[in-house]
Each structure stands twice: as C-alpha cells, then as structure tokens.
Design a protein around this motif. Sequence first.
Motif, PDB file in Angstrom:
ATOM      1  N   UNK A  45      15.308   2.983 -19.375  1.00  0.00           N
ATOM      2  CA  UNK A  45      14.759   1.787 -18.734  1.00  0.00           C
ATOM      3  C   UNK A  45      14.571   2.027 -17.240  1.00  0.00           C
ATOM      4  N   UNK A  46      13.363   1.795 -16.776  1.00  0.00           N
ATOM      5  CA  UNK A  46      13.092   1.721 -15.340  1.00  0.00           C
ATOM      6  C   UNK A  46      12.555   0.321 -15.092  1.00  0.00           C
ATOM      7  N   UNK A  47      13.384  -0.585 -14.561  1.00  0.00           N
ATOM      8  CA  UNK A  47      12.977  -1.984 -14.481  1.00  0.00           C
ATOM      9  C   UNK A  47      11.861  -2.256 -13.495  1.00  0.00           C
ATOM     10  N   UNK A  48      11.729  -1.385 -12.494  1.00  0.00           N
ATOM     11  CA  UNK A  48      10.653  -1.534 -11.514  1.00  0.00           C
ATOM     12  C   UNK A  48      10.252  -0.142 -11.053  1.00  0.00           C
ATOM     13  N   UNK A  49       9.309   0.438 -11.768  1.00  0.00           N
ATOM     14  CA  UNK A  49       8.829   1.776 -11.440  1.00  0.00           C
ATOM     15  C   UNK A  49       7.747   1.624 -10.371  1.00  0.00           C
ATOM     16  N   UNK A  50       7.961   2.286  -9.252  1.00  0.00           N
ATOM     17  CA  UNK A  50       7.045   2.109  -8.132  1.00  0.00           C
ATOM     18  C   UNK A  50       7.578   1.110  -7.125  1.00  0.00           C
ATOM     19  N   UNK A  51       8.871   1.224  -6.814  1.00  0.00           N
ATOM     20  CA  UNK A  51       9.456   0.288  -5.842  1.00  0.00           C
ATOM     21  C   UNK A  51       8.743   0.389  -4.499  1.00  0.00           C
ATOM     22  N   UNK A  52       8.317   1.585  -4.125  1.00  0.00           N
ATOM     23  CA  UNK A  52       7.588   1.722  -2.863  1.00  0.00           C
ATOM     24  C   UNK A  52       6.262   0.959  -2.910  1.00  0.00           C
ATOM     25  N   UNK A  53       5.605   0.972  -4.082  1.00  0.00           N
ATOM     26  CA  UNK A  53       4.369   0.209  -4.239  1.00  0.00           C
ATOM     27  C   UNK A  53       4.659  -1.294  -4.180  1.00  0.00           C
ATOM     28  N   UNK A  81       0.682  -1.503  -7.597  1.00  0.00           N
ATOM     29  CA  UNK A  81       0.819  -0.382  -8.532  1.00  0.00           C
ATOM     30  C   UNK A  81       2.263  -0.174  -8.969  1.00  0.00           C
ATOM     31  N   UNK A  82       2.895  -1.193  -9.499  1.00  0.00           N
ATOM     32  CA  UNK A  82       4.251  -1.024 -10.013  1.00  0.00           C
ATOM     33  C   UNK A  82       4.305  -1.532 -11.451  1.00  0.00           C
ATOM     34  N   UNK A  83       5.291  -1.049 -12.192  1.00  0.00           N
ATOM     35  CA  UNK A  83       5.374  -1.342 -13.616  1.00  0.00           C
ATOM     36  C   UNK A  83       6.815  -1.559 -14.047  1.00  0.00           C
TER      37      UNK A  83
END
Length: 270
Positions: free
Chosen positions: A94-102, A109-111
């Motif tokens: 699980x990656x709850x917020x992929x693209x924290x920098x985005x 652009x986060x997922x």
Amino acid sequence: MNDISPNGLDGDALLRVMEEAAIAAGLAIMEIYAGGFDVLLKDDCSPVTQADKAAEAIILAALRKATPDISIVAEEEMSEGRAPAHLGDCFYLVDPLDGTREFIGRNGDFTVNIALIDRGVPIFGVVYAPVRGLLFSGAPGEAREVAVDAKGSRGASRLIAVRDCPAQMIAVASRSHRTSATDDYLTGFDIAECVSVGSSLKFCLLARGEADIYPRFGPTMEWDTAAGDAVLRAAGGGTWTPEGRLLAYGKPHFKNSFFIARGKWSPVFS
C-alpha cells in the motif's frame, strides 16, 4: 473475472474492496488538498503530510476488515518501524499517497496505490488518481479504467490494453526523480516524445496504450510500483529488471532494483 480466492473472497469481491478503499482514501486526500496542510520530513528526508496518514488509515481499516488474515506492508507504517510480524506468500502493498511531492506542488499527479501480491507477483492492483477522476484496476487478464466523480461515485468504465509498439515510441519518465541514466538509456531507442508524469500514472499511461516505455534508473520501493505494475500486466505489458527478469515482490527490505516497464514491445530487449 477470475477464481482467485484469498481469504475466502472471490477475485471480483476482493478487487471491489480494494477499489472502494482507494476511492475513500482519495476523498480524504482531496479534502486536505483543498485546504491547508503541513509538510514534515521522515527519517529518509522524504516528505509526508496529513493526507498520507489519513489515507493510509482508511485503507488499512478496510483491508483488515475484509481480509484480516492477509498481511499489509504500508509505506507510512513501515517508515514508523511497524512491519508485519509474518508476511506469507500473499500480502498487500500500500502506498496511500504516491507522489507526495506532486501533492505538495499541487500539480495533480498523485495517486492512491493498493496491490495484492501472490508469491512475488502483483495479481491485483488499484491506482486511483483523484484529481483526474480516474480509477485504474487490474486483475489477471483484465485491466479497466473507471471514471469517478468528486463525490466518489463511479461513472463510465472501459477495458484498457497496451498498444502495439510503433516505430517511434513514446516514453514516460518521472517528473521529480528523472536521472541522467534514464536519458542515456532512452538514447538507444527511436523516441518521438518523452512525457514527464508523477507517481504510478506512468504505468497507467502504458496500460491504456498512450505510451510504450518507462525506464527507472533510480531508487524505488515495492509499494511505489506494485499497483501500477499489476494494472500494466493485466493490460498486456510488464515490468522487467535491466537483466530481463520480471520484477518480483517481497524482496529484502522491499527495495526495487532499476527497472523498465513496457507495453507491447518486440524484441523484448534491444
């Protein structure tokens, strides 16, 4: 769709649980995205926000309720030293917020990423892009894109698949983590365009037939890639190490090697 039944759930039911968890997490993320949030640094100096933690709590609660016997490897729990006591052959990444920098940069652009791994293979995967209102899901033999509105309600759904590789390929590369090694690798191919995209959306562009190759010559963790890789494999593509082995999951410390994700491409390696 399939007859895989981890923990007594059939594949359709399990995928639905994952999809609903991702959508619920996305709603929580968007509520925080619309307001203000603090940015903290983890021990590895990567950023984390309230949205990462809120989304992970929602996902963990949903998965543990539906499949209490399946272990979960989740990014924020792992960063706090809370690894599963026993992993087993079947587990979630699980990656709850992929693209924290985005997310911090507010470019959309986060997922939300949820994947189920079975003996090293990502067999189910869900990638939800709340700003784009798109949910991507993959199971053996079927990848799908679903429209989701701002309230979390589903709309139109369609099957997606990788495309035949054209003479001039479209590449995708990381928006925040692109390296010179990536650029050097791409010089070996006839690339018409290289699109910079954040998060696991890169896998989804390949899966929906809008791009052909995504090389990553930089550090990633398994929770960064598993859901997108599952969607891509379901759509007819895959993710390989530079040596030509399919990327496997459940490695020591859950660290990935460098990899190349592709749609349809023959020969497999140049």
